[in-house]
Design a protein around this motif. Structure first.
Motif, PDB file in Angstrom:
ATOM      1  N   LYS A   7       0.834  -1.207   0.000  1.00  0.00           N
ATOM      2  CA  LYS A   7       0.000   0.000   0.000  1.00  0.00           C
ATOM      3  C   LYS A   7       0.867   1.255   0.000  1.00  0.00           C
ATOM      4  CE  LYS A   7      -4.264  -1.682   1.991  1.00  0.00           C
ATOM      5  NZ  LYS A   7      -5.283  -1.515   3.023  1.00  0.00           N
ATOM      6  N   ARG A  10       2.216   1.704  -3.522  1.00  0.00           N
ATOM      7  CA  ARG A  10       1.146   2.179  -4.417  1.00  0.00           C
ATOM      8  C   ARG A  10       0.807   3.642  -4.142  1.00  0.00           C
ATOM      9  NH1 ARG A  10      -1.343  -3.165  -3.485  1.00  0.00           N
ATOM     10  NH2 ARG A  10      -0.724  -4.428  -5.262  1.00  0.00           N
ATOM     11  N   PHE A  11       0.842   4.038  -2.870  1.00  0.00           N
ATOM     12  CA  PHE A  11       0.627   5.446  -2.527  1.00  0.00           C
ATOM     13  C   PHE A  11       1.719   6.304  -3.161  1.00  0.00           C
ATOM     14  CE2 PHE A  11       1.654   9.068   0.198  1.00  0.00           C
ATOM     15  CZ  PHE A  11       0.454   9.770   0.112  1.00  0.00           C
ATOM     16  N   TYR A  12       2.959   5.871  -3.054  1.00  0.00           N
ATOM     17  CA  TYR A  12       4.072   6.595  -3.676  1.00  0.00           C
ATOM     18  C   TYR A  12       3.854   6.721  -5.184  1.00  0.00           C
ATOM     19  CZ  TYR A  12       8.452   6.987  -6.183  1.00  0.00           C
ATOM     20  OH  TYR A  12       9.411   7.345  -7.084  1.00  0.00           O
ATOM     21  N   GLN A  13       3.429   5.633  -5.827  1.00  0.00           N
ATOM     22  CA  GLN A  13       3.217   5.662  -7.274  1.00  0.00           C
ATOM     23  C   GLN A  13       2.142   6.673  -7.662  1.00  0.00           C
ATOM     24  OE1 GLN A  13       2.361   1.490  -7.944  1.00  0.00           O
ATOM     25  NE2 GLN A  13       4.388   1.165  -8.837  1.00  0.00           N
ATOM     26  N   ARG A  14       1.078   6.727  -6.894  1.00  0.00           N
ATOM     27  CA  ARG A  14      -0.029   7.632  -7.227  1.00  0.00           C
ATOM     28  C   ARG A  14       0.241   9.071  -6.808  1.00  0.00           C
ATOM     29  NH1 ARG A  14      -3.286   3.069  -5.184  1.00  0.00           N
ATOM     30  NH2 ARG A  14      -3.990   1.948  -7.017  1.00  0.00           N
ATOM     31  N   ALA A  15       0.867   9.263  -5.659  1.00  0.00           N
ATOM     32  CA  ALA A  15       1.026  10.605  -5.109  1.00  0.00           C
ATOM     33  C   ALA A  15       2.267  11.327  -5.618  1.00  0.00           C
ATOM     34  CB  ALA A  15       1.068  10.537  -3.580  1.00  0.00           C
ATOM     35  N   SER A  17       5.147   9.681  -7.850  1.00  0.00           N
ATOM     36  CA  SER A  17       5.699   9.236  -9.125  1.00  0.00           C
ATOM     37  C   SER A  17       4.865   9.722 -10.311  1.00  0.00           C
ATOM     38  CB  SER A  17       5.794   7.712  -9.132  1.00  0.00           C
ATOM     39  OG  SER A  17       6.434   7.267 -10.285  1.00  0.00           O
ATOM     40  N   ALA A  18       3.578   9.846 -10.123  1.00  0.00           N
ATOM     41  CA  ALA A  18       2.694  10.271 -11.211  1.00  0.00           C
ATOM     42  C   ALA A  18       2.967  11.711 -11.647  1.00  0.00           C
ATOM     43  CB  ALA A  18       1.239  10.127 -10.784  1.00  0.00           C
ATOM     44  N   SER A  31       9.595   0.742  -8.592  1.00  0.00           N
ATOM     45  CA  SER A  31       8.479   0.527  -7.665  1.00  0.00           C
ATOM     46  C   SER A  31       7.656  -0.697  -8.067  1.00  0.00           C
ATOM     47  CB  SER A  31       7.599   1.772  -7.572  1.00  0.00           C
ATOM     48  OG  SER A  31       7.106   2.148  -8.834  1.00  0.00           O
ATOM     49  N   ASN A  32       7.426  -0.896  -9.356  1.00  0.00           N
ATOM     50  CA  ASN A  32       6.707  -2.098  -9.800  1.00  0.00           C
ATOM     51  C   ASN A  32       7.529  -3.358  -9.547  1.00  0.00           C
ATOM     52  OD1 ASN A  32       4.285  -0.959 -10.660  1.00  0.00           O
ATOM     53  ND2 ASN A  32       5.159  -0.408 -12.630  1.00  0.00           N
TER      54      ASN A  32
END
Length: 90
Positions: A7, A10-15, A17-18, A31-32
């Motif tokens: 989680k 995934r938070f890092y990816q959405r907040a 990295s995006a 991250s993946n």
């Protein structure tokens, strides 16, 4: 523990990295890669593999296709060492 780590990633990816430009040298992204390693090998080994991957991601490395290996290893997957993310030899 595994779910909490996943989680967090995934938070890092959405907040974060995006909103930053794509600059990852490897495919899949670090991250993946870490998510898959945690899912496949558990929290401790997965995080170790993710940290090792992040440490390999530096300007002197060409990068390319580097999937999570079938067996636990902190080294780059030797099967794909000279291939790009499309599976073609360099």
């Amino acid at each position: 523990m595994r779910r909490l780590l996943m989680k967090g990633i995934r938070f890092y990816q959405r907040a974060f990295s995006a909103f930053s430009p794509a600059h990852c040298r490897y495919y899949p992204t670090c991250s993946n890669y870490t998510l898959e390693a945690i899912n496949r090998f558990g929290a401790v080994k997965g995080v170790l593999m993710g940290v090792a991957r992040i440490l390999r991601c530096q300007p002197l490395v060409k990068g390319g296709f580097d999937p999570v290996p079938a067996h636990f290893s902190l080294r780059r997957n030797p099967q794909y060492k000279e291939e790009d993310h499309r599976g073609k030899k360099r």
